[in-house]
Design a protein around this motif. Sequence first.
Motif: not given
Lengths: 415, 390
Positions: B146, B134-135, B201, B137-142, B125, B122
């Motif tokens: 992902m 920036d672009a 995912s 990891f903030p999106y679902g942190a998959g 990541l 974790r």
Amino acid sequence: MSVLPPPRKSPQQRTTSPTQPPQVRSRAAMALSAAAAEGRFVLQVCPECDSVQYPPRDACVSCLNTNLMWQDVDPSGTLLAQTTVNISVNLYFRERGDWRVGTVHLDAGPSVVCHLHCDCVTRGRVRLINRLDRAGEGVMIALPEGGKATLQSDPQLNALSSDPTHRRVLITDARAPNTPMLAKALLEAGAATVFVGEAESWLPYPTRQALDKVKNVEILPLDVTDTASVQRLAAEIGGKTDILINNARFLRPGGVMARGSTGFASQEMEVNYLGLMRLAQAFGPGMCARTADGVNSAVAWVNLLAVSALSNQPGFGTFSASQAAARSLSQNMRADFRASGLRVMNVYAGPTDDAWQQPVHPPKVAPIALARAIVTGLREGLEDVYCGDVAQDIAQRFRENPGLLEHEVTAGELG
Amino acid sequence: MTRRQTYDGVVLAAPFTAPYTRFSTQSAHWWMAKALRGTLRAAGLRKEQIDGFCASSFSLFPDTAVGLTQHLGLSLRYLDHIPMGGASGIVAMRRAARAVQAGDVDIVACVAADTNQIDSFRKLLGGFSRFASDAAFPYGAGGPNMSFALLTDRYMQDTGATRADFGALCVAQRSNALNVPYAMMKRPLTLDQYLDARMISDPIALFDCVMPCAGGEAFLLMSEDRATALNLPFARIDGLIERHNAHSDDPIQGRGGWTLDIDDLYTMANTDPAGIDLLQTYDDYPVICLMQIEDLGFCAKGAAPDFIRNHDLTITGTFPHNTSGGQLSVGQAGAAGGYIGLVEAIRQVTQTAGPTQVRGARRAMVSGFGMINYDRGICTGAAILSRGDT
């Protein structure tokens, strides 16, 4: 998709602790967050070769120019691929379960990994918006192109907004001329209850009758200049205040040299600055603790400020100073509330249509315009809202060159 | 473009794997030492006899290869640190081979190792790269699940690949891995189990994902003369390519940098896809294996699903692939994932692979793929190795 009202909460159950999506960003990427605070979709563009960049860079990917400019860019694109993240390493996403993410190829060039509205389809046309997430950072969201999709129409994305639906709102000053309109607008936007703070209840005031007519309004004693009064109300309703709108304000025309005392100035500070601080100290902790409390969690703190907070307006010089103090304090509140995800939204307005600004020339901001700006700002999850032409004009000048704005205002050009 | 010189006269020897464990209380330094010691023992060398060292690791922080020299007591005239994830092995080999060829160094130990402590995945990541934080990891942190889910979704749309195609590859690798005692996955995998596994995912499900673990991989590079003098079995480098951030204008990744240099690779090695006895692809997710099978010339673009349907990818099959089980079944020991295929290929062509040995393996291709910096893998490389007695 409408959000169902919350079930009654059991006092035996623990309130869910607030968690946050990832908050680490580079300095370049923080410019996206700053734009998201105002709900603007911007990307870096190279002024030499016109190449549009994403993710945010420090140099142009096409020509290495290190002078990239942020500007509004066509947000249309095509959804290339999508996935639903079922398993996340981040607690915030884990708690929310399946989370949709996609890759959008913008017509402007770059590909953008983004949150997906549930109505987006693969290979379909989409438009991107840039909004703040609960970490207070800008994130890209794809909505179906042309449609009427909103953050509210997707349960996943609704968490990014501060939608008033089912929420309980406190408006701090019953005597302010805009209060009845604000209360009505919030209730029409779905708020469950509007509490209104009333100082010196024995003194009659013109808006009281109007307020009495609005259903689901509760008038409660509150004097923002009296710490004990603020604490009493917080003890009573602090645990069920989901949105706090501070519209308490003291205003007298004139600057430093208008009179020989600091009397009015100190009342301005007492109400506009220290009043805000008292409210923050009394209501802030309870609201911050409840930002993950289900459908009607605490979600936003709204400050109504004059746009002269950005640059002093000599005709209302001491009042402007109190607004600047309040604005500065709001920045401090943002920092202190950050870990909870409680949003601090400042709504800046130009001159309003009230007694003490009667000699000011129009345009002036009517209560209904202010009410609409607040509701829209909450629904879009914004941090900074500029209501009306004057506020937007000043904000634009402030963004471009604060020093120049000061010269324009103090020279009387805009005063 | 200038013609590349050959890698004649430089060889690979002493492949060693520090057996993987799911979690480890030890540090990356410990795993580095274990892997280095293993390769040195395999060659019968003391550490004072090597003068070159190359490290790859994600969990060494705050150290780099520099810290390891003092920590492990190495005095060197060649030192390298390669943070290229899944391409680390190929790149380490290329640089070290050129240094040996030029006489800058005599023996280089190439080592990749990582530890895996509770929660270290974790933490990795969250700070993987600037573009990722920036672009992506903030999106679902998959994390990579992902990112590869998006690439897989697109690949399936474009080629008509089904989950069963990816499943066939995973099932074959599991079958190979059952010969490897330290594999994380010790039970056979059926296609039904693969298809019924829980979604991580979509379309990435549980058995499409590698299991993070601790471990290390290592080998030595030296001149052919030295290897002969030490009486070591060795592998030659017939050809090698490396490419970074290729096809950056593709809106989404459907191919890798191999496509730019693959002809060069076969020309250098004086062979063609039919001349390759086994393939080790970088297998953090099956879609990338299929992409490599295409981009490395084993079938046409978009035809890998068909290729998988028509081939048996096990050790005894028609197209031996990831013979040691790969990361999908053995585990992903961080940067060692960029070495696993290479170390196994050295074992294969030197006929020292033991239970995973492909009969008559003379020539192997190894491919590397690394670093989802934002939305796609950046580093690619591939090499053709052949047995030393030819």
